[in-house]
Enzyme design. Structure first.
Site, PDB file in Angstrom:
ATOM      1  N   SER A 230       0.831  -1.196   0.000  1.00 16.13           N
ATOM      2  CA  SER A 230       0.000   0.000   0.000  1.00 16.13           C
ATOM      3  C   SER A 230       0.874   1.259   0.000  1.00 16.13           C
ATOM      4  CB  SER A 230      -0.956  -0.069   1.190  1.00 16.13           C
ATOM      5  OG  SER A 230      -1.962   0.900   1.102  1.00 16.13           O
ATOM      6  N   ASP A 453      -8.665  -4.148  -6.578  1.00 14.31           N
ATOM      7  CA  ASP A 453      -8.266  -3.477  -5.339  1.00 14.31           C
ATOM      8  C   ASP A 453      -8.875  -2.074  -5.319  1.00 14.31           C
ATOM      9  OD1 ASP A 453      -6.984  -2.379  -3.148  1.00 14.31           O
ATOM     10  OD2 ASP A 453      -4.967  -2.881  -3.813  1.00 14.31           O
ATOM     11  N   HIS A 482      -6.784  -6.243  -0.597  1.00  9.10           N
ATOM     12  CA  HIS A 482      -5.716  -5.247  -0.554  1.00  9.10           C
ATOM     13  C   HIS A 482      -4.533  -5.814   0.216  1.00  9.10           C
ATOM     14  CE1 HIS A 482      -3.882  -1.334  -0.545  1.00  9.10           C
ATOM     15  NE2 HIS A 482      -3.828  -1.294   0.776  1.00  9.10           N
TER      16      HIS A 482
END
Length: 535
Positions: A230, A453, A482
Site C-alpha cells: 500500500s 483493489d 488489498h
C-alpha cells in the site's frame, strides 16, 4: 488514502552515498539547495548508522512481542538538511533467519503502509506457513516509521476526542454538516501545528525513504531487500528513485499511483470511486448467499438492507456506541478484505433481526486503542498533507466530491473529511518527487496487484511499472483483496517466493486466477472469523 494490509556488508562511506544519488535521473533530485543538503545529510546519517549498528535485546512489554523477537533502535536526523542537529530514534524489531546460516540472504524489511502503520509485528511471520520459506532465508525486520508508536510519536489532538461517540455520516451532506466538518478540519490542522511545532514538516514520504536507507545501513546491509504494501509502495518507489544503486530486491504489493499529479488529492478521489465497485462486490456475494443471511437476493436488495440499518442507527445507536459513522467505518473493511465478508454479513443480518450484539462487537470504537488510533491518524494526516500541495479553496473540494458522490456515495465524503485538514495545513507542503528510474539503473523489482483493489486501484500498478524500468507486474485477476503477498493465493505466493529467494521474475507480466471467495457462515454457528486489524 488510508490503506492497510497485513503481513551485509558494513563500510558505507559518505562519498559513496553521494555518488549513489548521482544515479537518479537528472532533474529529480539534487537540483536545488535543499535537495542537495538532504542528500548529503542522508549519506552522513547512513555512514553514522553503519558504524553504530543496532543493539538488539528484549522488546519492551508494550510491543506485545514474543521473546524470540528482539528490538532495538536506530537514530536518524529529524531534518536531513541538518544531519548533526536533532536526532530521533526509530524502533526496530528483528527475528533471525530460521534456516541454515549458509543459506541466509540478509535482512528483509517490511512496511505495511498507512501512512501511520507499524510493522513491529512482522518478525512474528516466522510462524505463519506462507512466510516460512522466506523466514528461513531472511532475517525478518519490522519497524515503526517516524511519528509512529515509540518512534518520535506524533499527536494532533487528545486521544479521548478521537474516540468519538456515535456520529452521523450522510452520503449527501447538508450545507450545515459541511460547515461543521470544515470547522473540525481547521481545528485539527491547527492542533497538529500547535502540538508538533516546526518539526511537523519533517513527517513526510521523502524522509521515510531516507530513514529506510539509514535503517539499511544500520543493519549492515550494503543493498536493501524491501517489501512495502500500500503506502509502503510509494515511499519504496521514492527510495528506488533516490537510491537505485542501494537496491537488491524490492516488492511493491498493492501499488499506489506515484504520478506526482495524483499525490495525494487525485489518488483519494480515485480511491473513493474504486470503493464503490468493491462495495458492490461484497453485496453481490451476500446476495449469492441469501439462504444464509436473508439480506436480499440481489445486490440492490442487500444495499436496501444496509440502508435500513443505517436509518435505524441514525434514530437509535446500537449499544449507545454504534451510529452511522461507525457502521460505515466497519463496513469499509469489506472493501479491503473479502475474508471479513462472512462476519460483516452475519452482523448485519442479526442486527436487522433484533440482535445488535454482533454489530456492536464489529463496529463499536475500541477505547483501549484510542491513543494508538489517534497517533496513526496524526501521522497519516501529516505525511499526506506535507507531501504535496492540496486545494485550499473549499469550493474545489465541494464541487469534486459532490459530483463524485453521485457515482460513488459509499466512501466519497468520508474520505474527503479524512483529508480535509490538508486544505488548511500550516506547515510547508512539498512538490512530489517524479518517481522514475533509467533503464538498467535498478535490478528487476516485483509489483503485486489485485485487479479490483479499491484502496490502491489497479491503474496505479500499471503506472508504477511504467516508471520503474525493468519492473515486473503480477496481477491477481478479478480479485480485490488489498495486500496479496503472503496471503491466500498460492500462485501469487510462488512468484513472491521465487523472486525473493532466487531473484527470478516473469519476463514482464504474469497473472494468477483469483483466490476462492470466502464460504458463508451458518447463522447457527457462534464461532465466526474475526476481521483483521485495520488502520
Amino acid at each position: 488514502m488510508k490503506a492497510v494490509a497485513l503481513y551485509g556488508t558494513a563500510g558505507v562511506l559518505v562519498l559513496s552515498g553521494l555518488s549513489a544519488l548521482g544515479a537518479a535521473p537528472p532533474g529529480d533530485v539534487g537540483t536545488d539547495t535543499a535537495a542537495t543538503a538532504e542528500a548529503a545529510g542522508t549519506a552522513v546519517a547512513a555512514a553514522r548508522a553503519t558504524a553504530a549498528g543496532i543493539t538488539f535485546g528484549a522488546c519492551p512489554k508494550p510491543e506485545g512481542l514474543p521473546a524470540a523477537v528482539k528490538c532495538g533502535t536506530v537514530r536518524v536526523p529529524l531534518d536531513y538538511a541538518d544531519p548533526y542537529g536533532k536526532q530521533i530514534s526509530l524502533t526496530v524489531s528483528h527475528a533471525h533467519a530460521t534456516g541454515k546460516p549458509a543459506d541466509r540472504q540478509g535482512a528483509l524489511i517490511y512496511n505495511p503502509g498507512g501512512p501511520g502503520a507499524s510493522s513491529m509485528y512482522f518478525p512474528m511471520a516466522t510462524a505463519v506457513p506462507a512466510w516460512k520459506p522466506l523466514a528461513a532465508a531472511y532475517d525478518l525486520v519490522g519497524y515503526a516509521p517516524r511519528g509512529v508508536g515509540r518512534s518520535a510519536p506524533l499527536s494532533c489532538e487528545d486521544p479521548a476526542t478521537n474516540a468519538e461517540e456515535p456520529t452521523a455520516a450522510p452520503i449527501h451532506p447538508s450545507e450545515a454538516f459541511k460547515r461543521k466538518k470544515i470547522a473540525q478540519a481547521k481545528a485539527y490542522a491547527a492542533g497538529c501545528a500547535r502540538k508538533a511545532g516546526p518539526a511537523l514538516r519533517q513527517y513526510n514520504s521523502l524522509n521515510n525513504a531516507r530513514d529506510l536507507d539509514v535503517l539499511r545501513a544500520a543493519l549492515g546491509e550494503r543493498k536493501i531487500t524491501f517489501m512495502g504494501a500500500s503506502y509502503g509502495t510509494y515511499f519504496g518507489a521514492l527510495y528506488a528513485t533516490l537510491f537505485p544503486s542501494h537496491v537488491r530486491r524490492m516488492v511493491f504489493d498493492s501499488a499506489v499511483d506515484p504520478d506526482p499529479q495524483q499525490i495525494w488529492y487525485g489518488n483519494n478521489l480515485a480511491q473513493s470511486l474504486a470503493f464503490e465497485s468493491r462495495w458492490a462486490d461484497f453485496r453481490t456475494w451476500v446476495a449469492k448467499h441469501d439462504k444464509t443471511y436473508h439480506l436480499g437476493a440481489n445486490e440492490s436488495d442487500v444495499l436496501a438492507s444496509y440502508e435500513t440499518a443505517r436509518a435505524r442507527l441514525t434514530d437509535k445507536p446500537a449499544g449507545s456506541t454504534v451510529g452511522p459513522a461507525q457502521l460505515q467505518a466497519a463496513y469499509l473493511q469489506a472493501g479491503y478484505y473479502d475474508d471479513v465478508w462472512p462476519a460483516d454479513a452475519y452482523a448485519l443480518s442479526q442486527y436487522l433481526k433484533g440482535n445488535a450484539k454482533p454489530l456492536i462487537k464489529l463496529a463499536a470504537p475500541d477505547r483501549a486503542a484510542a491513543k494508538e488510533n489517534e497517533n496513526g491518524t496524526a501521522v497519516y494526516t501529516a505525511v499526506e498533507c506535507n507531501d504535496a500541495p492540496w486545494p485550499t479553496d473549499w469550493r474545489v473540494w465541494d464541487a469534486d466530491n459532490t459530483a463524485l458522490a453521485r457515482r460513488a456515495p459509499f466512501e466519497t465524503w468520508d474520505n474527503a473529511w479524512m483529508n480535509l485538514p490538508c486544505a488548511y495545513w500550516q506547515a510547508p507542503q512539498q512538490q512530489p518527487l517524479d518517481v522514475r528510474t533509467a533503464e538498467g539503473a535498478l535490478p528487476p523489482t516485483l509489483i503485486l496487484a489485485a485487479e479490483r483493489d479499491a484502496a490502491t486501484p489497479y491503474p496505479g500498478a500499471l503506472e508504477l511499472q511504467r516508471r520503474l524500468r525493468g519492473s515486473v507486474l503480477v496481477t491477481e485477476r478479478n480479485a480485490g483483496t488489498h495486500g496479496i503477498g503472503g496471503g491466500r493465493n498460492t500462485c501469487v505466493n510462488r512468484y513472491l517466493d521465487d523472486y525473493l529467494l532466487t531473484g527470478r521474475t516473469p519476463v514482464r507480466r504474469a497473472s494468477c486466477a483469483p483466490h476462492p471467495q470466502p464460504d458463508p457462515v451458518s447463522l447457527e454457528k457462534r464461532t465466526l472469523p474475526q476481521p483483521r486489524p485495520a488502520l
